[in-house]
Design an enzyme around this catalytic site. Structure first.
Site, PDB file in Angstrom:
ATOM      1  CE  LYS A 106      -4.478  -1.427   1.630  1.00 13.12           C
ATOM      2  NZ  LYS A 106      -4.284  -2.855   2.002  1.00 13.12           N
TER       3      LYS A 106
ATOM      4  CD  GLU B 147     -11.029   5.458   2.073  1.00 13.47           C
ATOM      5  OE1 GLU B 147     -10.843   6.626   1.689  1.00 13.47           O
ATOM      6  OE2 GLU B 147     -10.519   4.454   1.543  1.00 13.47           O
TER       7      GLU B 147
ATOM      8  CB  SER C 194      -0.450  -8.187  -1.296  1.00 13.17           C
ATOM      9  OG  SER C 194      -1.222  -9.040  -0.465  1.00 13.17           O
TER      10      SER C 194
HETATM   11  C1  LIG Z   1      -5.152  -3.880   1.659  1.00 13.22           C
HETATM   12  C2  LIG Z   1      -4.492  -5.142   1.328  1.00 13.22           C
HETATM   13  C3  LIG Z   1      -4.929  -5.942   0.250  1.00 13.22           C
HETATM   14  C4  LIG Z   1      -6.144  -5.636  -0.576  1.00 13.22           C
HETATM   15  O1  LIG Z   1      -6.116  -4.420  -1.256  1.00 13.22           O
HETATM   16  P1  LIG Z   1      -5.908  -4.353  -2.837  1.00 13.22           P
HETATM   17  O2  LIG Z   1      -6.187  -2.934  -3.165  1.00 13.22           O
HETATM   18  O3  LIG Z   1      -6.859  -5.298  -3.462  1.00 13.22           O
HETATM   19  O4  LIG Z   1      -4.499  -4.724  -3.102  1.00 13.22           O
HETATM   20  C5  LIG Z   1      -4.231  -7.106  -0.036  1.00 13.22           C
HETATM   21  N1  LIG Z   1      -3.160  -7.482   0.697  1.00 13.22           N
HETATM   22  C6  LIG Z   1      -2.716  -6.741   1.734  1.00 13.22           C
HETATM   23  C7  LIG Z   1      -1.533  -7.226   2.506  1.00 13.22           C
HETATM   24  C8  LIG Z   1      -3.364  -5.551   2.090  1.00 13.22           C
HETATM   25  O5  LIG Z   1      -2.918  -4.834   3.125  1.00 13.22           O
END
Ligand SMILES: *Cc1c(COP(=O)(O)O)cnc(C)c1O
Length: 402
Positions: free
Chosen positions: A100, A122, A388
């Site tokens: 993020k 938000e 992610s």
């Molecule tokens: C917020 C988050 C997501 C989901 O958000 P996307 O906008 O779909 O990427 C996925 N993995 C992690 C670790 C997150 O913090």
């Protein structure tokens, strides 16, 4: 869409057009009061992010602050298990523990160049709030984060992080007191403070230009995958790229430079929750219909009369009733394939990665890993899974399954 020729015919079909549409989806469906703010962004974002000094500052922070490039790691034991070649794109190693921050860095640099000195955001689970509060501390900008009153109680550690980083966390007390109410409050705040405030959205959702802007900031993920694969296997394209989709920002980043490469299969993992027919799910492409959510036309989970259905997922980041318009188009056109992964499957995949590779993934990312068992990828094929985020934030949930 099976033949390569047909794919080639739509080489530029996955970029946004000048009205903010991806196929049938996208646009800017906003109250008139927001026009000036959104138009200011629409008219300036591309020009600003293409400036040399912007790119220099962005790349420098990605390298020295976020820790990019993140490794592309060949997961030997996971590859043996699935009889293919699995590479993990290690976004979990970014500063703050997830992808993020790539986006919040880009947006705060943009905000500064637009002359804004206050930030509003938000947050649902608090992950985007923390990434926003982090870059506000970095740049010395004032930060207000709206968060549903119920989420504030559920996500105490992230609330503490935001406060320590100097952000003001304001409770949203209307409606169900969760993410959608926080979004409404943040939008109201932006309408009332258009001149000095920039609104940082955390995923590829919202009115144009947000989906395109956020996708561009996250596209560093696939840019790196290409050059890392070239170095490791002598070609830029893998056979598969798998990513989880909440709003869709990590997936948009992981897919971006492969969108017009039809030989690369794009695979999205949505949160199936307790199962798509259980009433407790967040699998938007399986359950949703076209509609407008948070300022753009996309696919969303809704009742017959258009009320948004409360989603469910074990992972806070995937607990969202829609997907971004790019993903709606990838789904609608057949360019990406979507899987619904249940809570239990994701936990199993999280434990499996931990045992086989010594990496504890975020439960969101574990949804993407869980698709490996459905792929039947070949021994000579290359699969990239976008990891992610890291799982530290999810330990309490994992422990219930120990
Ligand atoms: C917020 C988050 C997501 C989901 O958000 P996307 O906008 O779909 O990427 C996925 N993995 C992690 C670790 C997150 O913090």
């Amino acid at each position: 869409m099976t033949s390569i020729e047909q794919y080639k015919g739509q080489e530029t079909a996955f970029g946004v057009n000048d009205k903010g549409y991806y196929g049938k989806f996208g646009g800017a469906y906003i109250p008139e009061m927001l026009y000036p703010n959104v138009e200011e962004l629409q008219q300036n974002y591309l020009q600003i992010i293409h400036q040399t000094d912007f790119q220099e500052e962005f790349q420098d922070l990605l390298k020295n602050y976020v820790g990019r490039p993140t490794p592309l790691y060949y997961a030997t034991r996971l590859s043996e298990k699935y009889k293919t070649n699995v590479y993990l794109k290690r976004e979990d190693l970014c500063h703050t523990g997830a992808h993020k921050v790539n986006n919040t860095i880009g947006q705060i640099l943009l905000a500064k160049r637009l002359g804004k000195h206050k930030i509003v955001a938000e947050t649902g689970a608090g992950q985007h709030g923390v990434a926003t509060a982090t870059v506000c501390a970095l740049m010395g900008l004032e930060c207000i984060v709206y968060m549903g009153e119920i989420d504030i109680q559920r996500q105490a550690p992230n609330v503490a992080r935001m406060k320590m980083l100097g952000a003001e966390v304001r409770p949203a007390t209307s409606g169900s007191k969760t993410l959608k109410d926080a979004t409404n409050e943040a939008l109201r705040h932006w309408i009332n403070n258009p001149v000095d405030t920039h609104y940082i959205i955390g995923s590829v959702v919202g009115p144009h230009p947000y989906p395109d802007m956020v996708a561009r900031f996250q596209s560093v993920i696939s840019e790196e995958i290409r050059s890392q694969l070239l170095e490791k296997i002598g070609k830029e394209n893998p056979d598969y790229v798998i990513a989880c989709v909440g709003g869709g920002s990590n997936a948009a980043g992981a897919f971006y430079h492969f969108l017009d490469e039809p030989e690369v299969k794009l695979i999205a993992a949505e949160a199936g929750g307790h199962g798509i027919h259980s009433g407790l799910s967040a699998a938007t492409t399986f359950l949703g219909k076209p509609g407008v959510l948070h300022g753009s036309k996309s696919i969303l989970m809704q009742t017959e009369d258009g009320q948004v259905v409360e989603p469910h997922s074990i992972s806070a980041g995937l607990d969202y009733p829609g997907i971004g318009p790019l993903h709606a188009h990838l789904w609608d056109s057949g360019r990406a394939k979507f899987y619904a992964i249940t809570d239990d499957e994701s936990i199993e995949a999280g434990f499996e990665l931990t045992k086989l590779e010594g990496i504890i993934p975020a439960i969101e990312s574990a949804h993407a890993l869980s698709v490996l068992k459905y792929l039947n990828a070949g021994v000579n094929e290359t699969v990239v899974v976008n990891l992610s985020g890291r799982g530290d934030k999810d330990l309490a949930t994992y422990m219930k399954y120990l």
